[in-house]
Design an enzyme around this catalytic site. Sequence first.
Site, PDB file in Angstrom:
ATOM      1  N   MET A  84      36.976  28.614  42.986  1.00 19.76           N
ATOM      2  CA  MET A  84      37.289  28.240  44.359  1.00 19.76           C
ATOM      3  C   MET A  84      38.647  27.581  44.522  1.00 19.76           C
ATOM      4  O   MET A  84      38.884  26.855  45.487  1.00 19.76           O
ATOM      5  CB  MET A  84      36.176  27.334  44.913  1.00 19.76           C
ATOM      6  CG  MET A  84      34.808  27.971  44.903  1.00 19.76           C
ATOM      7  SD  MET A  84      34.770  29.608  45.674  1.00 19.76           S
ATOM      8  CE  MET A  84      34.688  29.164  47.391  1.00 19.76           C
ATOM      9  N   ARG A  85      39.552  27.766  43.575  1.00 21.59           N
ATOM     10  CA  ARG A  85      40.895  27.208  43.738  1.00 21.59           C
ATOM     11  C   ARG A  85      41.865  28.329  44.120  1.00 21.59           C
ATOM     12  O   ARG A  85      41.826  29.408  43.496  1.00 21.59           O
ATOM     13  CB  ARG A  85      41.377  26.552  42.424  1.00 21.59           C
ATOM     14  CG  ARG A  85      40.522  25.405  41.944  1.00 21.59           C
ATOM     15  CD  ARG A  85      40.637  24.194  42.812  1.00 21.59           C
ATOM     16  NE  ARG A  85      41.993  23.630  42.834  1.00 21.59           N
ATOM     17  CZ  ARG A  85      42.390  22.753  43.751  1.00 21.59           C
ATOM     18  NH1 ARG A  85      41.599  22.425  44.738  1.00 21.59           N
ATOM     19  NH2 ARG A  85      43.612  22.253  43.705  1.00 21.59           N
ATOM     20  N   THR A  94      46.547  39.026  43.384  1.00 18.67           N
ATOM     21  CA  THR A  94      48.005  38.979  43.571  1.00 18.67           C
ATOM     22  C   THR A  94      48.330  37.660  44.273  1.00 18.67           C
ATOM     23  O   THR A  94      47.436  36.889  44.602  1.00 18.67           O
ATOM     24  CB  THR A  94      48.476  40.152  44.476  1.00 18.67           C
ATOM     25  OG1 THR A  94      47.852  39.983  45.766  1.00 18.67           O
ATOM     26  CG2 THR A  94      48.091  41.504  43.884  1.00 18.67           C
ATOM     27  N   ARG A 128      49.031  20.660  41.783  1.00 15.61           N
ATOM     28  CA  ARG A 128      48.463  21.991  41.540  1.00 15.61           C
ATOM     29  C   ARG A 128      49.079  22.624  40.292  1.00 15.61           C
ATOM     30  O   ARG A 128      48.373  23.169  39.440  1.00 15.61           O
ATOM     31  CB  ARG A 128      48.694  22.869  42.770  1.00 15.61           C
ATOM     32  CG  ARG A 128      47.910  24.154  42.813  1.00 15.61           C
ATOM     33  CD  ARG A 128      48.113  24.879  44.136  1.00 15.61           C
ATOM     34  NE  ARG A 128      47.416  24.195  45.233  1.00 15.61           N
ATOM     35  CZ  ARG A 128      46.151  24.467  45.575  1.00 15.61           C
ATOM     36  NH1 ARG A 128      45.467  25.349  44.875  1.00 15.61           N
ATOM     37  NH2 ARG A 128      45.577  23.840  46.566  1.00 15.61           N
ATOM     38  N   HIS A 186      35.060  38.884  45.882  1.00 13.53           N
ATOM     39  CA  HIS A 186      35.107  38.205  47.179  1.00 13.53           C
ATOM     40  C   HIS A 186      33.942  38.719  48.026  1.00 13.53           C
ATOM     41  O   HIS A 186      33.730  39.933  48.101  1.00 13.53           O
ATOM     42  CB  HIS A 186      36.452  38.504  47.860  1.00 13.53           C
ATOM     43  CG  HIS A 186      36.608  37.879  49.196  1.00 13.53           C
ATOM     44  ND1 HIS A 186      36.892  36.539  49.360  1.00 13.53           N
ATOM     45  CD2 HIS A 186      36.484  38.399  50.438  1.00 13.53           C
ATOM     46  CE1 HIS A 186      36.954  36.280  50.654  1.00 13.53           C
ATOM     47  NE2 HIS A 186      36.706  37.379  51.338  1.00 13.53           N
ATOM     48  N   ASP A 222      43.213  37.119  48.400  1.00 16.31           N
ATOM     49  CA  ASP A 222      42.194  38.154  48.697  1.00 16.31           C
ATOM     50  C   ASP A 222      42.822  39.445  49.223  1.00 16.31           C
ATOM     51  O   ASP A 222      42.261  40.099  50.110  1.00 16.31           O
ATOM     52  CB  ASP A 222      41.191  37.608  49.727  1.00 16.31           C
ATOM     53  CG  ASP A 222      40.466  36.375  49.210  1.00 16.31           C
ATOM     54  OD1 ASP A 222      40.123  35.512  50.029  1.00 16.31           O
ATOM     55  OD2 ASP A 222      40.272  36.273  47.986  1.00 16.31           O
ATOM     56  N   LEU A 232      45.299  29.951  43.745  1.00 16.27           N
ATOM     57  CA  LEU A 232      46.232  29.918  42.620  1.00 16.27           C
ATOM     58  C   LEU A 232      47.659  30.124  43.125  1.00 16.27           C
ATOM     59  O   LEU A 232      47.904  30.935  44.024  1.00 16.27           O
ATOM     60  CB  LEU A 232      45.861  31.014  41.618  1.00 16.27           C
ATOM     61  CG  LEU A 232      44.468  30.833  40.986  1.00 16.27           C
ATOM     62  CD1 LEU A 232      44.029  32.110  40.291  1.00 16.27           C
ATOM     63  CD2 LEU A 232      44.476  29.655  40.012  1.00 16.27           C
ATOM     64  N   GLY A 273      27.905  29.944  38.651  1.00 17.89           N
ATOM     65  CA  GLY A 273      28.258  30.965  37.670  1.00 17.89           C
ATOM     66  C   GLY A 273      27.327  32.158  37.615  1.00 17.89           C
ATOM     67  O   GLY A 273      27.215  32.819  36.576  1.00 17.89           O
TER      68      GLY A 273
HETATM   69  C1  GRF Z   1      29.721  34.212  45.379  1.00 17.03           C
HETATM   70  O1  GRF Z   1      29.363  34.524  46.714  1.00 17.03           O
HETATM   71  C2  GRF Z   1      31.079  34.832  45.112  1.00 17.03           C
HETATM   72  O2  GRF Z   1      31.314  36.002  45.876  1.00 17.03           O
HETATM   73  C3  GRF Z   1      32.014  33.766  45.549  1.00 17.03           C
HETATM   74  O3  GRF Z   1      31.406  32.572  45.063  1.00 17.03           O
HETATM   75  C4  GRF Z   1      29.986  32.704  45.264  1.00 17.03           C
HETATM   76  C5  GRF Z   1      29.212  32.022  44.158  1.00 17.03           C
HETATM   77  O4  GRF Z   1      29.509  32.675  42.957  1.00 17.03           O
HETATM   78  N1  GRF Z   1      33.340  33.989  45.037  1.00 17.03           N
HETATM   79  P1  GRF Z   1      28.758  32.285  41.565  1.00 17.03           P
HETATM   80  O5  GRF Z   1      27.281  32.261  41.811  1.00 17.03           O
HETATM   81  O6  GRF Z   1      29.268  30.921  41.141  1.00 17.03           O
HETATM   82  O7  GRF Z   1      29.167  33.388  40.626  1.00 17.03           O
END
Ligand code: GRF
Length: 195
Positions: A89-90, A140, A64, A108, A144, A92, A12
């Site tokens: 990281m999912r 969208t 999902r 991204h 990405d 959508l 985060g």
């Molecule tokens: C970062 O590199 C971000 O660009 C990618 O996830 C990585 C970790 O993000 N989407 P964070 O430290 O959990 O915000």
Amino acid sequence: MKRVAILISGGGSNMLALVRDMAGDHPARPVLVASNDPSAGGLAKAAALGLPTAALDHRSFPGREAFEDALAEKIDAASPDILCLAGFMRILTPGFVRRYQGRMLNIHPSLLPKYPGLHTHARALAAGDAQAGCTVHEVTADLDAGPVLGQARVPVRPNDTEDTLAARVLIREHLLYPAVLRRFATGDRRPVVLP
Ligand code: GRF
């Protein structure tokens, strides 16, 4: 005052950058930090800042769509105007995206449209790119690929590894995402380009 929900999956650091920036004179404020992983370190950091949090383990749902329905319920209970995916990281489904399209952002770690998907830094190094960076875009249904709202560049150095490049890009992410959210929250859709 716009209400912002932030979705995370890990530490985060981007969420923290956004929350800290909203603590000052800002057109938005955080109303929820939610994660698909109950062990995400960012949840404890958000709670320590007094923010409402929600954790839904996507693995405990039959599919999902079921996970996304439960997530949307938590999100909608906070009545956000804007959603920020920050290390979320999912992938959508188009159905979930449709609920929030036009007010959902993602950061991204590449200069889109180069390197959508994963392992962006390894791909930039393998290609011998002289520059790398990060992009904030509207989410969208295409992964990405939404309208770009901001980009920040970094040099790639000769002895860079994935980790050294990722660390250099992450510093810029923490500057770019807050700058984009500030502008987006005023209704201004012009892209932010960090110097
Ligand atoms: C970062 O590199 C971000 O660009 C990618 O996830 C990585 C970790 O993000 N989407 P964070 O430290 O959990 O915000």
